[in-house]
Design an enzyme around this catalytic site. Structure first.
Site, short mmCIF file in Angstrom:
data_model
loop_
_atom_site.label_atom_id
_atom_site.label_comp_id
_atom_site.label_asym_id
_atom_site.label_seq_id
_atom_site.Cartn_x
_atom_site.Cartn_y
_atom_site.Cartn_z
N CYS A 122 75.09 -5.16 -55.68
CA CYS A 122 74.48 -5.86 -54.53
C CYS A 122 73.13 -6.48 -54.87
O CYS A 122 72.64 -7.33 -54.12
CB CYS A 122 74.36 -4.90 -53.35
SG CYS A 122 75.97 -4.28 -52.85
N HIS A 263 69.45 -7.72 -48.44
CA HIS A 263 70.87 -7.44 -48.67
C HIS A 263 71.46 -6.88 -47.37
O HIS A 263 70.86 -6.03 -46.71
CB HIS A 263 70.99 -6.43 -49.81
CG HIS A 263 72.38 -5.90 -49.98
ND1 HIS A 263 73.48 -6.72 -50.05
CD2 HIS A 263 72.85 -4.62 -50.10
CE1 HIS A 263 74.57 -5.97 -50.20
NE2 HIS A 263 74.20 -4.70 -50.23
N ASN A 293 79.47 -6.55 -45.72
CA ASN A 293 78.74 -6.50 -46.99
C ASN A 293 79.55 -7.26 -48.04
O ASN A 293 80.58 -6.77 -48.50
CB ASN A 293 78.53 -5.04 -47.39
CG ASN A 293 77.77 -4.88 -48.69
OD1 ASN A 293 77.56 -5.86 -49.41
ND2 ASN A 293 77.39 -3.66 -49.01
O1 UT7 Z 1 75.59 -2.35 -50.92
C1 UT7 Z 1 75.59 -0.97 -51.03
C2 UT7 Z 1 76.79 -0.49 -50.32
N1 UT7 Z 1 76.73 0.75 -49.63
C3 UT7 Z 1 75.90 1.08 -48.61
O2 UT7 Z 1 74.97 0.43 -48.27
C4 UT7 Z 1 76.25 2.35 -47.90
C5 UT7 Z 1 75.09 3.01 -47.23
N2 UT7 Z 1 75.59 3.99 -46.30
C6 UT7 Z 1 75.97 3.64 -45.04
O3 UT7 Z 1 75.87 2.50 -44.66
C7 UT7 Z 1 76.46 4.74 -44.15
O4 UT7 Z 1 76.28 5.98 -44.77
C8 UT7 Z 1 77.96 4.57 -43.75
C9 UT7 Z 1 78.13 3.37 -42.82
C10 UT7 Z 1 78.82 4.40 -44.99
C11 UT7 Z 1 78.43 5.81 -42.98
O5 UT7 Z 1 77.60 6.01 -41.85
P1 UT7 Z 1 76.96 7.42 -41.56
O6 UT7 Z 1 76.21 7.30 -40.31
O7 UT7 Z 1 76.23 7.88 -42.79
O8 UT7 Z 1 78.25 8.30 -41.30
P2 UT7 Z 1 78.76 9.61 -42.07
O9 UT7 Z 1 79.33 9.24 -43.39
O10 UT7 Z 1 77.70 10.66 -42.01
O11 UT7 Z 1 79.92 10.05 -41.13
C12 UT7 Z 1 79.69 10.45 -39.77
C13 UT7 Z 1 81.03 10.73 -39.14
C14 UT7 Z 1 81.93 11.64 -39.98
O12 UT7 Z 1 82.67 12.46 -39.09
P3 UT7 Z 1 82.22 13.97 -38.81
O13 UT7 Z 1 82.22 14.65 -40.14
O14 UT7 Z 1 80.84 13.88 -38.21
O15 UT7 Z 1 83.26 14.45 -37.85
C15 UT7 Z 1 82.84 10.69 -40.66
O16 UT7 Z 1 84.09 11.29 -41.01
O17 UT7 Z 1 81.77 9.51 -38.98
C16 UT7 Z 1 83.04 9.65 -39.60
N3 UT7 Z 1 83.44 8.34 -40.13
C17 UT7 Z 1 84.05 7.41 -39.39
N4 UT7 Z 1 84.47 7.41 -38.10
C18 UT7 Z 1 85.04 6.29 -37.64
C19 UT7 Z 1 83.23 7.85 -41.38
N5 UT7 Z 1 83.71 6.60 -41.45
C20 UT7 Z 1 84.23 6.31 -40.23
C21 UT7 Z 1 84.85 5.16 -39.69
N6 UT7 Z 1 85.23 5.21 -38.40
N7 UT7 Z 1 85.06 4.06 -40.42
#
Ligand code: UT7
Length: 338
Positions: A122, A263, A293
């Site tokens: 990125c 980004h 992204n």
């Molecule tokens: O260019 C570099 C690329 N990468 C990034 O920039 C990634 C940076 N990270 C992020 O943007 C965030 O961490 C994410 C968007 C990937 C995830 O968001 P988060 O707020 O950190 O969510 P999380 O991974 O902590 O998950 C929270 C909950 C989980 O459920 P439980 O364990 O609380 O029951 C996940 O299983 O959300 C769940 N979850 C989803 N639910 C619905 C994870 N993905 C999804 C989804 N839809 N797509």
């Protein structure tokens, strides 16, 4: 503000033209609801994304890159054979080799150019922008095409809700040329890589470590793997540090910026960086809702949004900032001259 330019370079470089391209096909949050256990509300609240563009089968990174480059050249009013160098930043080259830059050179008809691909995920576009800047500042070249392009849909597992909601496909190209008298153009940059982040965001299959076999395919090693939380923490900390470093050593603050073009990985990451740096809300460019992204494509796509919305004009002080797989991180300060 007391912007302090380094001792006068013999040649200063500037972005003289911009072109972007996204494939027409849309993948909306509602489409994804039919593919994995997710929902529009979760995706919008956690990432800011509403829809992203993805290619039809058979369309590759070089196709998006070439379209963006053609628009960039048309806007500048020059022909492809005037381009001296083509640098393509991408993590999704058409194939391992030859370089996508070679394929773009051929499709564009940039006879006589040289070039190469650059891999910094990125941060690829801003790293390539610096390499191109140095080629102009050194006096070696007068027309350098820098392209950020990715077909992320080619390496995404559309059964993995943790990654498939985030990424899209797209490309952007800028032309770097020497400044005219009185113009400032590219000012400064700060970059850093940290390989301890490699396990947190990668595509493990297909390289020399895990060459493609039936087993690597079955183990889904040819897809993006990400520890979202770890990447998020790195991004929030380091993108602000990169931005602060380049601003402070040039005598400016976040509040002095006409435009902050980060980004586009997550709306929350962008907003927290902007808040930490004391930027005016109106200066912060966010278009992740429309594109997701697009990896190396996000920053030029956001530049286009900024110009389309009349928020980026000649003479504006602009900060670019990025983070990504590697980890990679960086920032670029420039004056917009096109
Ligand atoms: O260019 C570099 C690329 N990468 C990034 O920039 C990634 C940076 N990270 C992020 O943007 C965030 O961490 C994410 C968007 C990937 C995830 O968001 P988060 O707020 O950190 O969510 P999380 O991974 O902590 O998950 C929270 C909950 C989980 O459920 P439980 O364990 O609380 O029951 C996940 O299983 O959300 C769940 N979850 C989803 N639910 C619905 C994870 N993905 C999804 C989804 N839809 N797509």
């Amino acid at each position: 503000m007391s912007l302090t330019l380094k001792p006068q370079l013999p040649v200063r470089a500037k972005i003289s033209s911009l072109g972007v391209y996204v494939p027409p096909k849309l993948l909306t949050n509602h489409d994804l609801e039919l593919m994995v256990a997710t929902n529009d509300q979760w995706i919008q609240e956690r990432t800011g994304i509403r829809e992203r563009h993805i290619v039809e089968k058979g369309v590759a990174t070089s196709d998006l890159a070439t379209e963006a480059a053609k628009i960039c050249l048309d806007k500048r009013g020059i022909s492809a054979d005037e381009v001296e160098v083509i640098i393509v930043a991408t993590v999704t080259p058409d194939m391992f080799f030859p370089a996508t830059a070679c394929l773009v050179q051929e499709k564009l008809g940039a006879k006589g150019a040289w070039g190469f691909d650059l891999l910094a995920a990125c941060s690829g576009f801003i790293y390539a922008l610096q390499v191109g800047t140095k080629l102009v500042e050194s006096g070696a070249h007068k027309k350098v095409m820098v392209i950020g392009a990715d077909v992320m849909s080619s390496i995404i597992d559309y059964t993995d809700r943790a990654t498939c909601v985030i990424f899209g496909d797209g490309a952007g190209a800028v032309l770097l040329e020497p400044c005219e008298p009185g113009e400032v153009g590219m000012i400064d940059y700060w970059h850093e890589i940290d390989g301890s982040g490699a396990p947190m965001l990668n595509m493990p299959g297909g390289g020399s470590l895990n060459p493609a076999t039936a087993e690597t395919v079955a183990a889904k090693m040819h897809y993006v793997h990400q520890d979202g939380g770890a990447v998020y923490k790195f991004a929030v900390r380091k993108m602000a540090e990169a931005a602060e470093t380049v601003l402070s050593r040039n005598g400016v603050t976040g509040a002095d910026l006409a435009c902050f073009i980060p980004h586009q990985a997550n709306k929350r990451i962008i907003e927290s960086t902007a808040e930490r740096l004391g930027m005016n809300k109106e200066a912060v460019i966010i278009n992740i809702d429309r594109y997701g992204n697009t990896t190396a494509g996000t920053i030029p796509l956001a530049m286009q949004t900024a110009t389309d919305e009349g928020r980026l004009k000649k003479g504006d002080l602009v900060l670019l900032a990025s983070f990504g797989a590697g980890f990679t991180v960086g920032s670029t300060l420039l004056q917009w001259e096109s």
